[in-house]
Design a protein around this motif. Structure first.
Motif, short mmCIF file in Angstrom:
data_model
loop_
_atom_site.label_atom_id
_atom_site.label_comp_id
_atom_site.label_asym_id
_atom_site.label_seq_id
_atom_site.Cartn_x
_atom_site.Cartn_y
_atom_site.Cartn_z
N ARG A 105 0.82 -1.22 0.00
CA ARG A 105 0.00 0.00 0.00
C ARG A 105 0.85 1.27 0.00
NH1 ARG A 105 -5.50 -0.40 2.97
NH2 ARG A 105 -5.05 1.79 3.00
N ASN A 106 2.12 1.14 -0.18
CA ASN A 106 3.02 2.30 -0.21
C ASN A 106 3.56 2.50 -1.62
OD1 ASN A 106 2.98 2.81 2.67
ND2 ASN A 106 4.16 0.94 2.87
N TYR A 107 4.12 3.67 -1.83
CA TYR A 107 4.80 3.97 -3.10
C TYR A 107 5.87 5.00 -2.81
CZ TYR A 107 1.90 8.19 -3.15
OH TYR A 107 1.29 9.36 -2.81
N TYR A 124 -0.63 -2.44 -4.50
CA TYR A 124 -0.10 -2.52 -5.86
C TYR A 124 0.78 -3.75 -6.05
CZ TYR A 124 -1.69 2.25 -6.34
OH TYR A 124 -2.48 3.37 -6.39
N SER A 125 0.84 -4.18 -7.30
CA SER A 125 1.69 -5.32 -7.66
C SER A 125 2.14 -5.18 -9.10
CB SER A 125 0.91 -6.62 -7.49
OG SER A 125 1.69 -7.71 -7.96
N LEU A 129 2.11 -10.57 -10.16
CA LEU A 129 1.62 -10.63 -8.79
C LEU A 129 2.64 -11.24 -7.83
CD1 LEU A 129 -1.10 -9.64 -7.63
CD2 LEU A 129 -1.84 -12.01 -7.55
N ASN A 130 3.91 -10.82 -8.02
CA ASN A 130 4.96 -11.34 -7.12
C ASN A 130 5.93 -10.25 -6.66
OD1 ASN A 130 6.43 -10.84 -9.40
ND2 ASN A 130 7.23 -12.90 -9.62
N GLY A 131 5.56 -8.99 -6.79
CA GLY A 131 6.44 -7.91 -6.35
C GLY A 131 5.86 -6.55 -6.68
N CYS A 132 6.63 -5.53 -6.38
CA CYS A 132 6.18 -4.16 -6.63
C CYS A 132 6.29 -3.81 -8.12
CB CYS A 132 6.98 -3.18 -5.79
SG CYS A 132 8.76 -3.24 -6.05
N ALA A 133 5.54 -2.81 -8.52
CA ALA A 133 5.57 -2.34 -9.91
C ALA A 133 6.50 -1.14 -10.01
CB ALA A 133 4.17 -1.95 -10.36
N PHE A 155 -5.45 -6.59 -5.30
CA PHE A 155 -4.27 -5.84 -5.74
C PHE A 155 -4.57 -5.14 -7.05
CE2 PHE A 155 -2.27 -8.89 -2.95
CZ PHE A 155 -1.27 -8.15 -2.34
N ILE A 156 -3.94 -4.01 -7.24
CA ILE A 156 -3.98 -3.31 -8.52
C ILE A 156 -2.66 -3.63 -9.20
CG2 ILE A 156 -4.15 -1.10 -9.69
CD1 ILE A 156 -6.68 -1.93 -8.12
N ILE A 157 -2.73 -4.41 -10.27
CA ILE A 157 -1.50 -4.73 -10.98
C ILE A 157 -1.28 -3.69 -12.08
CG2 ILE A 157 -1.55 -7.19 -10.44
CD1 ILE A 157 -2.52 -7.71 -13.28
#
Length: 164
Positions: A105-107, A124-125, A129-133, A155-157
């Motif tokens: 939930r951070n950026y 976010y992902s 669906l295995n890490g941050c974008a 999650f929002i990919i």
């Protein structure tokens, strides 16, 4: 009387002797002004990059919050320009990219080495669906999709369609 004063000025060479020193002082003053001007312009450009990056984040956040509240199955395509010297990481905080999804939930934005951290209403992902974008500089076309993981969390990919 005027002729006498004019004659004294012509014979007096003190002004001519002081001219090189005055030129040096003028050059130093102009150099200081140019330095201050270049610093101000640099600061203005950096503020413009920060403003542009925050506008990108704001656009992503507005869509992600709505998509997350609707549940899984929503998708949208965004056409955005990420400023040069800017990297945006959705779903992590600096230095903790490997502990995803605890920071999903951070950026943060990395602009010329300066990092600005924020918190989101959505998680976010990346596309797998295995890490941050990670969003890199340039003109990009991103697809955002809301998905539910195996634990039921939404999650929002984000994936970059412009690289396909």
């Amino acid at each position: 009387m005027i002729e006498e004063s004019l004659g004294n000025i012509i014979r007096n060479e003190r002004a001519a002797d002081a001219l090189p020193m005055r030129m040096v002082v003028a050059v130093i003053a102009i150099g200081a002004l140019l330095l201050l001007l270049s610093t101000a312009v640099s600061s203005l450009l950096e503020n413009e990059e920060i403003y542009a990056a925050k506008a990108v984040i704001s656009e992503i956040e507005a869509h992600a919050e709505q998509m997350s509240s609707r549940g899984a199955g929503s998708n949208i395509t965004l056409d955005i320009d990420i400023p040069s010297n800017t990297k945006i990481v959705m779903g992590s905080i600096p230095g903790n990219e490997n502990i995803w999804p605890s920071d999903a939930r951070n950026y943060y934005m990395d602009i010329n080495g300066n990092q600005i951290i924020g918190e989101s209403a959505a998680s976010y992902s990346n596309a797998t669906l295995n890490g941050c974008a990670v969003l890199y500089p340039g003109h990009r076309i991103f697809t955002m999709e809301s998905v539910r993981d195996q634990n039921g969390k939404i999650f929002i990919i984000l994936w970059d369609k412009s690289q396909l």
